[in-house]
Design a protein around this motif. Structure first.
Motif, PDB file in Angstrom:
ATOM      1  N   ALA A  89      -9.221  18.572   5.182  1.00  0.00           N
ATOM      2  CA  ALA A  89      -9.863  17.539   5.988  1.00  0.00           C
ATOM      3  C   ALA A  89     -10.817  16.775   4.969  1.00  0.00           C
ATOM      4  O   ALA A  89     -10.626  15.405   4.955  1.00  0.00           O
ATOM      5  N   LEU A  90     -11.324  17.295   3.895  1.00  0.00           N
ATOM      6  CA  LEU A  90     -11.840  16.670   2.643  1.00  0.00           C
ATOM      7  C   LEU A  90     -10.837  15.592   2.439  1.00  0.00           C
ATOM      8  O   LEU A  90     -11.370  14.365   1.876  1.00  0.00           O
ATOM      9  N   ALA A  91      -9.704  16.020   1.841  1.00  0.00           N
ATOM     10  CA  ALA A  91      -8.786  15.144   1.310  1.00  0.00           C
ATOM     11  C   ALA A  91      -8.494  13.739   2.389  1.00  0.00           C
ATOM     12  O   ALA A  91      -8.365  12.592   2.061  1.00  0.00           O
ATOM     13  N   GLY A  92      -8.478  14.048   3.561  1.00  0.00           N
ATOM     14  CA  GLY A  92      -8.377  13.092   4.553  1.00  0.00           C
ATOM     15  C   GLY A  92      -9.560  12.099   4.553  1.00  0.00           C
ATOM     16  O   GLY A  92      -9.494  10.804   4.567  1.00  0.00           O
ATOM     17  N   TRP A  93     -10.653  12.757   4.386  1.00  0.00           N
ATOM     18  CA  TRP A  93     -12.029  11.722   4.346  1.00  0.00           C
ATOM     19  C   TRP A  93     -11.980  11.162   3.194  1.00  0.00           C
ATOM     20  O   TRP A  93     -12.305   9.951   3.324  1.00  0.00           O
ATOM     21  N   ALA A  94     -11.580  11.609   2.038  1.00  0.00           N
ATOM     22  CA  ALA A  94     -11.458  10.670   0.740  1.00  0.00           C
ATOM     23  C   ALA A  94     -10.375   9.532   0.916  1.00  0.00           C
ATOM     24  O   ALA A  94     -10.603   8.483   0.569  1.00  0.00           O
ATOM     25  N   ALA A  95      -9.240   9.972   1.554  1.00  0.00           N
ATOM     26  CA  ALA A  95      -8.205   8.762   1.659  1.00  0.00           C
ATOM     27  C   ALA A  95      -8.911   7.734   2.462  1.00  0.00           C
ATOM     28  O   ALA A  95      -8.376   6.559   2.064  1.00  0.00           O
ATOM     29  N   ALA A  96      -9.505   8.177   3.449  1.00  0.00           N
ATOM     30  CA  ALA A  96      -9.779   7.008   4.368  1.00  0.00           C
ATOM     31  C   ALA A  96     -10.992   6.389   3.804  1.00  0.00           C
ATOM     32  O   ALA A  96     -10.965   4.867   3.708  1.00  0.00           O
ATOM     33  N   LEU A  97     -11.784   6.843   3.037  1.00  0.00           N
ATOM     34  CA  LEU A  97     -12.828   6.200   2.353  1.00  0.00           C
ATOM     35  C   LEU A  97     -12.411   5.420   1.376  1.00  0.00           C
ATOM     36  O   LEU A  97     -12.956   4.173   1.014  1.00  0.00           O
ATOM     37  N   ALA A  98     -11.371   5.733   0.512  1.00  0.00           N
ATOM     38  CA  ALA A  98     -10.720   4.705  -0.385  1.00  0.00           C
ATOM     39  C   ALA A  98     -10.216   3.366   0.233  1.00  0.00           C
ATOM     40  O   ALA A  98     -10.040   2.076  -0.427  1.00  0.00           O
ATOM     41  N   ARG A  99      -9.944   3.241   1.535  1.00  0.00           N
ATOM     42  CA  ARG A  99      -9.599   2.129   2.218  1.00  0.00           C
ATOM     43  C   ARG A  99     -10.881   1.233   2.736  1.00  0.00           C
ATOM     44  O   ARG A  99     -10.588   0.150   3.008  1.00  0.00           O
ATOM     45  N   ARG A 100     -11.991   1.845   2.583  1.00  0.00           N
ATOM     46  CA  ARG A 100     -13.398   1.225   2.865  1.00  0.00           C
ATOM     47  C   ARG A 100     -14.175   0.771   1.915  1.00  0.00           C
ATOM     48  O   ARG A 100     -14.820  -0.279   2.142  1.00  0.00           O
ATOM     49  N   VAL A 101     -14.170   1.429   0.919  1.00  0.00           N
ATOM     50  CA  VAL A 101     -15.049   1.126  -0.363  1.00  0.00           C
ATOM     51  C   VAL A 101     -14.875   0.013  -1.246  1.00  0.00           C
ATOM     52  O   VAL A 101     -13.800  -0.218  -1.100  1.00  0.00           O
ATOM     53  N   PRO A 102     -15.798  -0.713  -1.622  1.00  0.00           N
ATOM     54  CA  PRO A 102     -15.370  -2.085  -2.226  1.00  0.00           C
ATOM     55  C   PRO A 102     -15.257  -1.828  -3.778  1.00  0.00           C
ATOM     56  O   PRO A 102     -15.640  -0.886  -4.382  1.00  0.00           O
ATOM     57  N   GLY A 103     -13.970  -2.448  -4.128  1.00  0.00           N
ATOM     58  CA  GLY A 103     -13.557  -2.389  -5.676  1.00  0.00           C
ATOM     59  C   GLY A 103     -12.580  -1.488  -5.856  1.00  0.00           C
ATOM     60  O   GLY A 103     -12.563  -0.327  -5.261  1.00  0.00           O
ATOM     61  N   PRO A 104     -11.813  -1.747  -6.857  1.00  0.00           N
ATOM     62  CA  PRO A 104     -10.696  -0.815  -7.059  1.00  0.00           C
ATOM     63  C   PRO A 104     -10.919   0.308  -7.544  1.00  0.00           C
ATOM     64  O   PRO A 104     -10.310   1.091  -7.657  1.00  0.00           O
ATOM     65  N   LEU A 105     -12.135   0.332  -8.677  1.00  0.00           N
ATOM     66  CA  LEU A 105     -12.385   1.601  -9.355  1.00  0.00           C
ATOM     67  C   LEU A 105     -12.934   2.833  -8.284  1.00  0.00           C
ATOM     68  O   LEU A 105     -12.505   3.913  -8.340  1.00  0.00           O
ATOM     69  N   ALA A 106     -13.709   2.179  -7.277  1.00  0.00           N
ATOM     70  CA  ALA A 106     -14.210   3.195  -6.152  1.00  0.00           C
ATOM     71  C   ALA A 106     -13.107   3.796  -5.434  1.00  0.00           C
ATOM     72  O   ALA A 106     -13.118   4.796  -5.095  1.00  0.00           O
TER      73      ALA A 106
END
Length: 203
Positions: free
Chosen positions: A50-67
């Motif tokens: 579930a945490l991996a799913g959260w992080a993967a979804a977050l990767a599509r929403r946060v600003p910037g390639p580093l984040a």
């Protein structure tokens, strides 16, 4: 997140779990409490996926390639750790019932050492991921959340030394609650009403 908390709770009778200087005792206590060990392993796997799913979804929403890269690193660490959490289940359900002697003890150490090592890798990747996410959220205006991400990231990095240091393993008592709060808070802020990270950052 609830899965990770439940995983810890099920290990109440195995207080030396994930301590590098207590692996043999960890194995003995796991054998003495096989049902709790299995329940903990399953809970950790569910929680980490579930945490991996959260992080993967977050990767599509946060600003910037580093984040985004940091979020993906956290997702990778969670998946690898989930795989490692299966090892205690294998230990009590498959290895210990069918073996004996010195070879059995060595195999038990190997399985639990693998679990410990992948947990350490998770903490490393999570820490680096949070250190990438925190400043990006701070710049977007979510300063308290971004600051918490940085603090949680800094607290998680030393835990990655847990295969070599019992003191590093004990730091999880500090780092764990910090990143759990970050996950819960960011989930509410970033997904409430389907808003983007930029919209969620607004007061």
């Amino acid at each position: 997140m609830a899965g990770n908390v439940a995983g810890v709770a099920f290990l109440a009778d195995v207080p030396v779990a994930y301590r590098p200087d207590e692996i043999d005792r960890w194995a003995r206590l796991s054998a003495a409490h096989p049902d709790a060990t299995v329940a903990s392993a399953v809970s950790f796997v569910v929680g980490l996926l579930a945490l991996a799913g959260w992080a993967a979804a977050l990767a599509r929403r946060v600003p910037g390639p580093l984040a985004a890269t940091g979020a993906r690193a956290a997702a990778l660490g969670a998946v690898l750790n989930a795989a490692g959490c299966v090892a205690p289940l294998v230990l009590v359900r498959h290895l210990l019932p069918g073996c004996g002697g010195e070879g059995c003890a060595a195999a038990a150490r190997a399985l639990l050492g693998l679990t410990l090592s992948l947990d350490a890798l998770f903490n490393l990747l999570l820490g680096l991921g949070l250190l990438a996410l925190g400043p990006a959220l701070w710049r977007e205006g979510a300063r308290a959340l971004g600051g918490l991400g940085v603090v949680a990231g800094l607290a998680s990095l030393p835990v990655s030394l847990q295969p070599f240091s019992a003191d590093a393993a004990r730091l999880l008592a500090v780092a764990g609650p910090l990143w759990l709060v970050f996950v819960a808070w960011s989930s509410v802020r970033l997904w409430s009403g389907g808003r983007s990270a930029r919209g969620a950052a607004a007061p």
